[in-house]
Design an enzyme around this catalytic site. Structure first.
Site, PDB file in Angstrom:
ATOM      1  N   GLY A  14      -4.657  -7.200  13.227  1.00 20.00           N
ATOM      2  CA  GLY A  14      -4.420  -7.308  11.917  1.00 20.00           C
ATOM      3  C   GLY A  14      -5.219  -6.636  10.868  1.00 20.00           C
ATOM      4  N   THR A  15      -5.535  -5.432  11.132  1.00 22.61           N
ATOM      5  CA  THR A  15      -6.369  -4.815   9.895  1.00 22.61           C
ATOM      6  C   THR A  15      -5.465  -3.990   8.959  1.00 22.61           C
ATOM      7  OG1 THR A  15      -6.659  -2.584  11.337  1.00 22.61           O
ATOM      8  CG2 THR A  15      -8.433  -4.315  11.514  1.00 22.61           C
ATOM      9  N   HIS A 110       3.644   3.338  13.027  1.00 22.58           N
ATOM     10  CA  HIS A 110       3.104   4.313  14.200  1.00 22.58           C
ATOM     11  C   HIS A 110       1.809   5.044  14.274  1.00 22.58           C
ATOM     12  CE1 HIS A 110       3.861   5.238  18.629  1.00 22.58           C
ATOM     13  NE2 HIS A 110       3.725   6.232  18.128  1.00 22.58           N
ATOM     14  N   GLU A 148      17.374   0.728  16.495  1.00 21.16           N
ATOM     15  CA  GLU A 148      17.524  -0.001  17.699  1.00 21.16           C
ATOM     16  C   GLU A 148      16.634   0.751  18.876  1.00 21.16           C
ATOM     17  OE1 GLU A 148      20.715  -2.110  19.638  1.00 21.16           O
ATOM     18  OE2 GLU A 148      21.856  -1.812  17.712  1.00 21.16           O
ATOM     19  N   GLU A 180      -3.672   4.692   8.534  1.00 24.84           N
ATOM     20  CA  GLU A 180      -2.515   3.838   8.476  1.00 24.84           C
ATOM     21  C   GLU A 180      -2.804   2.953   7.469  1.00 24.84           C
ATOM     22  OE1 GLU A 180      -1.796   1.875  12.213  1.00 24.84           O
ATOM     23  OE2 GLU A 180      -2.850   3.334  13.208  1.00 24.84           O
TER      24      GLU A 180
END
Ligand code: GRF
Length: 210
Positions: A14-15, A110, A148, A180
């Site tokens: 969870g960084t 991602h 999806e 990120e």
């Protein structure tokens, strides 16, 4: 104006959640109202609890079926009036029922420049391993809407970084993770400000104030 209510789903450390929480301290734009995980031991849950945010654990083994598990996740998101779902290192698949309940309201980070090193099989370290073995000179991170197709939804933000010859897989991972932590809060801020519009397979992002 009401703050955008964010529900974060994660499976690990969870960084990225931490980066979101830190960037939103005292923000008038958005707030994290729920943190959910498919792994009870995910440290990200602790980060949420430390901030007094309600959390939920949705382990496969605790439910009769995946369908039931996913329904409970959806119920929790709804119960907390979540406007935007943020996948921050969430390794389980997001089912159709949740995607349909939150059309273009689920985003994912991602750790590569999609569509390279994305899709089935490319998760966690496997992404950076693939990048390393292919001898890539650049990699990066992508924030995209969730559809999806795994890692296949409209791209919101992407940024690249250079790989040096001496970089090993952990070095690449570290560089990308740092990126990120900047990119995901930025995407959330842009969405909260209403500057992100999906047009077919593409996304218009208004970066400037005017
Ligand atoms: C990040 O690299 C994310 O892109 C990937 O898993 C990692 C999660 O890191 N899908 P953390 O749990 O936010 O520290």
């Amino acid at each position: 104006m009401e703050r955008l209510k964010i529900g974060v789903l994660l499976s690990g450390g969870g960084t990225n959640l931490q980066a979101i929480l830190d960037s939103m301290e005292e923000s008038s734009l958005a707030e994290v109202v729920f943190v959910g995980s498919d792994k009870g031991e995910a440290y990200g849950l602790v980060r949420g609890r430390e901030r007094g945010i309600p959390t939920g654990v949705f382990e496969k083994a605790d439910f009769a079926s995946l369908k039931e598990r996913d329904f409970e996740i959806l119920k929790a998101l709804k119960a907390h009036n979540v406007d935007l779902v943020v996948l921050a290192g969430y390794l389980a698949r997001i089912p159709k029922v949740i995607i349909e309940a939150y059309p273009n309201k689920i985003i994912n980070i991602h750790p590569s420049l999609l569509p390279c090193f994305g899709g089935k099989g490319y998760y966690g370290d496997k992404v950076h391993q693939g990048v390393f073995e292919r001898g890539m000179k650049v990699t990066g991170a992508t924030v995209h809407f969730v559809s999806e197709e795994t890692d296949g939804g409209p791209i919101i933000l992407q940024e690249s970084l250079t790989i040096d010859f001496d970089d090993e897989i952990p070095d690449i991972q570290e560089k990308v993770l740092k990126l990120e932590h900047r990119l995901l809060p930025k995407a959330i801020e842009l969405i909260a400000k209403g500057r992100v519009t999906v047009i077919g397979t593409r996304v218009r992002v208004e970066h400037n104030e005017n």
